[in-house]
Design a protein around this motif. Structure first.
Motif, PDB file in Angstrom:
ATOM      1  N   LYS A  66      42.128  35.611  37.304  1.00  0.00           N
ATOM      2  CA  LYS A  66      41.212  34.209  37.625  1.00  0.00           C
ATOM      3  C   LYS A  66      40.876  33.762  36.124  1.00  0.00           C
ATOM      4  N   SER A  67      41.065  32.509  35.952  1.00  0.00           N
ATOM      5  CA  SER A  67      40.345  31.959  34.821  1.00  0.00           C
ATOM      6  C   SER A  67      39.648  30.910  35.097  1.00  0.00           C
ATOM      7  N   PRO A  68      38.173  30.689  34.987  1.00  0.00           N
ATOM      8  CA  PRO A  68      37.459  31.787  34.014  1.00  0.00           C
ATOM      9  C   PRO A  68      37.352  33.009  34.655  1.00  0.00           C
ATOM     10  N   LEU A  69      36.940  34.066  34.070  1.00  0.00           N
ATOM     11  CA  LEU A  69      36.777  35.338  34.711  1.00  0.00           C
ATOM     12  C   LEU A  69      35.396  35.409  35.239  1.00  0.00           C
ATOM     13  N   ASP A  70      34.980  35.761  36.605  1.00  0.00           N
ATOM     14  CA  ASP A  70      33.852  35.851  36.989  1.00  0.00           C
ATOM     15  C   ASP A  70      33.242  37.382  36.777  1.00  0.00           C
ATOM     16  N   PHE A  71      32.548  37.215  35.855  1.00  0.00           N
ATOM     17  CA  PHE A  71      32.083  38.616  35.038  1.00  0.00           C
ATOM     18  C   PHE A  71      30.890  39.438  36.443  1.00  0.00           C
ATOM     19  N   ASN A  72      30.222  38.549  36.998  1.00  0.00           N
ATOM     20  CA  ASN A  72      29.561  39.156  38.239  1.00  0.00           C
ATOM     21  C   ASN A  72      30.197  39.768  39.232  1.00  0.00           C
ATOM     22  N   GLN A  73      31.146  39.144  39.673  1.00  0.00           N
ATOM     23  CA  GLN A  73      32.504  39.810  40.644  1.00  0.00           C
ATOM     24  C   GLN A  73      33.009  41.043  40.040  1.00  0.00           C
ATOM     25  N   LEU A  74      33.590  40.981  38.869  1.00  0.00           N
ATOM     26  CA  LEU A  74      34.160  42.174  38.343  1.00  0.00           C
ATOM     27  C   LEU A  74      32.990  43.384  38.120  1.00  0.00           C
ATOM     28  N   ASP A  75      31.986  42.867  37.815  1.00  0.00           N
ATOM     29  CA  ASP A  75      30.912  43.964  37.761  1.00  0.00           C
ATOM     30  C   ASP A  75      30.733  44.618  39.016  1.00  0.00           C
ATOM     31  N   SER A  76      30.651  43.734  40.188  1.00  0.00           N
ATOM     32  CA  SER A  76      30.287  44.052  41.556  1.00  0.00           C
ATOM     33  C   SER A  76      31.363  45.216  41.745  1.00  0.00           C
ATOM     34  N   TYR A  77      32.815  44.863  41.628  1.00  0.00           N
ATOM     35  CA  TYR A  77      33.946  45.662  42.033  1.00  0.00           C
ATOM     36  C   TYR A  77      33.911  46.883  41.417  1.00  0.00           C
ATOM     37  N   MET A  78      33.506  46.872  40.034  1.00  0.00           N
ATOM     38  CA  MET A  78      33.441  48.359  39.103  1.00  0.00           C
ATOM     39  C   MET A  78      32.361  48.877  39.437  1.00  0.00           C
ATOM     40  N   GLN A  79      31.133  48.483  40.087  1.00  0.00           N
ATOM     41  CA  GLN A  79      30.067  49.392  40.359  1.00  0.00           C
ATOM     42  C   GLN A  79      30.431  50.139  41.610  1.00  0.00           C
ATOM     43  N   GLU A 102      29.827  47.310  30.775  1.00  0.00           N
ATOM     44  CA  GLU A 102      28.890  46.848  29.605  1.00  0.00           C
ATOM     45  C   GLU A 102      29.805  45.462  29.070  1.00  0.00           C
ATOM     46  N   TYR A 103      31.025  45.540  29.101  1.00  0.00           N
ATOM     47  CA  TYR A 103      32.089  44.501  28.597  1.00  0.00           C
ATOM     48  C   TYR A 103      31.561  43.368  29.696  1.00  0.00           C
ATOM     49  N   CYS A 104      31.357  43.418  30.736  1.00  0.00           N
ATOM     50  CA  CYS A 104      31.202  42.456  31.669  1.00  0.00           C
ATOM     51  C   CYS A 104      29.946  41.872  31.426  1.00  0.00           C
ATOM     52  N   LYS A 105      28.924  42.663  31.161  1.00  0.00           N
ATOM     53  CA  LYS A 105      27.650  42.113  30.738  1.00  0.00           C
ATOM     54  C   LYS A 105      27.576  41.390  29.504  1.00  0.00           C
ATOM     55  N   SER A 106      28.259  41.566  28.628  1.00  0.00           N
ATOM     56  CA  SER A 106      28.447  40.900  27.446  1.00  0.00           C
ATOM     57  C   SER A 106      29.591  39.793  27.282  1.00  0.00           C
ATOM     58  N   GLY A 107      30.137  39.665  28.415  1.00  0.00           N
ATOM     59  CA  GLY A 107      31.226  38.388  28.731  1.00  0.00           C
ATOM     60  C   GLY A 107      32.311  38.573  27.972  1.00  0.00           C
ATOM     61  N   SER A 108      32.933  39.918  27.803  1.00  0.00           N
ATOM     62  CA  SER A 108      34.162  40.035  26.794  1.00  0.00           C
ATOM     63  C   SER A 108      35.196  40.422  27.694  1.00  0.00           C
ATOM     64  N   GLY A 109      36.263  39.520  27.959  1.00  0.00           N
ATOM     65  CA  GLY A 109      37.233  39.619  28.822  1.00  0.00           C
ATOM     66  C   GLY A 109      38.447  40.353  27.972  1.00  0.00           C
ATOM     67  N   GLU A 110      38.306  40.494  27.003  1.00  0.00           N
ATOM     68  CA  GLU A 110      39.228  41.405  26.260  1.00  0.00           C
ATOM     69  C   GLU A 110      38.992  42.723  26.212  1.00  0.00           C
ATOM     70  N   GLY A 111      37.490  42.969  26.286  1.00  0.00           N
ATOM     71  CA  GLY A 111      37.098  44.429  26.665  1.00  0.00           C
ATOM     72  C   GLY A 111      37.229  44.882  28.011  1.00  0.00           C
ATOM     73  N   CYS A 112      37.112  43.998  28.946  1.00  0.00           N
ATOM     74  CA  CYS A 112      37.324  44.200  30.447  1.00  0.00           C
ATOM     75  C   CYS A 112      38.561  44.830  30.485  1.00  0.00           C
ATOM     76  N   PHE A 113      39.731  43.794  30.122  1.00  0.00           N
ATOM     77  CA  PHE A 113      41.170  43.898  30.053  1.00  0.00           C
ATOM     78  C   PHE A 113      41.731  45.491  29.520  1.00  0.00           C
ATOM     79  N   ARG A 114      41.161  45.776  28.199  1.00  0.00           N
ATOM     80  CA  ARG A 114      41.589  46.770  27.593  1.00  0.00           C
ATOM     81  C   ARG A 114      41.096  48.104  28.472  1.00  0.00           C
ATOM     82  N   THR A 115      39.684  48.187  28.620  1.00  0.00           N
ATOM     83  CA  THR A 115      39.013  49.124  29.531  1.00  0.00           C
ATOM     84  C   THR A 115      39.752  49.359  30.836  1.00  0.00           C
TER      85      THR A 115
END
Length: 150
Positions: A66-79, A102-115
């Motif tokens: 999705k664009s833009p990334l929903d970091f709260n939703q991503l963080d919830s799934y990862m939790q 941590e990448y979700c909290k900092s808003g780093s989409g690239e970090g999320c993808f890589r991790t």
């Protein structure tokens, strides 16, 4: 294979999972819950964890598209993923979950993808090791008492 030799092989394989950093103390605690009434308890819990992780990976893959990334939703799934991984002592997977969050909290989409890619690799590596380990355990028959890794 002789039962004693099989038992030694199982113990070496189990120890290597700790030595290589795949598992932590939570796995020992999980093993301690297994008894004669439920001799496959650990394998069943690990199987359920992996079954649940398929759903979570699918949800994460969709959310990462999705664009833009929903970091709260991503963080919830990862939790959820982290909780499931923690319950079986999946140390390396749990570490990747923490980094992703941590990448979700900092808003780093690239970090999320890589991790996320690294997390999937660690998850698959542990899954393959678990499959080999439980196959040997089934060959050996009734389980032994859980012990702390050396």
């Amino acid at each position: 294979m002789e039962r004693n030799q099989l038992s030694r092989q199982i113990n070496r394989m189990r120890q290597s999972l700790f030595d290589q950093g795949f598992l932590d103390e939570q796995f020992v605690q999980l093993e301690q819950l297994q008894d004669e009434a439920n001799p496959n308890f650990v394998e069943e819990v690990v199987t359920l964890c992996y079954r649940d992780s398929y759903r979570l990976i699918h949800n994460l893959e969709q959310a990462l598209q999705k664009s833009p990334l929903d970091f709260n939703q991503l963080d919830s799934y990862m939790q959820q993923f982290k909780g499931s991984s923690s319950s079986i002592g999946a140390k390396k997977v749990k570490a990747q979950c923490t980094l992703f969050r941590e990448y979700c909290k900092s808003g780093s989409g690239e970090g999320c993808f890589r991790t996320f890619q690294e997390l999937k690799k660690e998850r698959t590596a542990l899954k393959n090791k678990f499959e080999a380990y439980f196959q040997l355990k089934r060959q050996a028959g009734p389980s032994q008492i859980a012990s702390r890794p050396k």
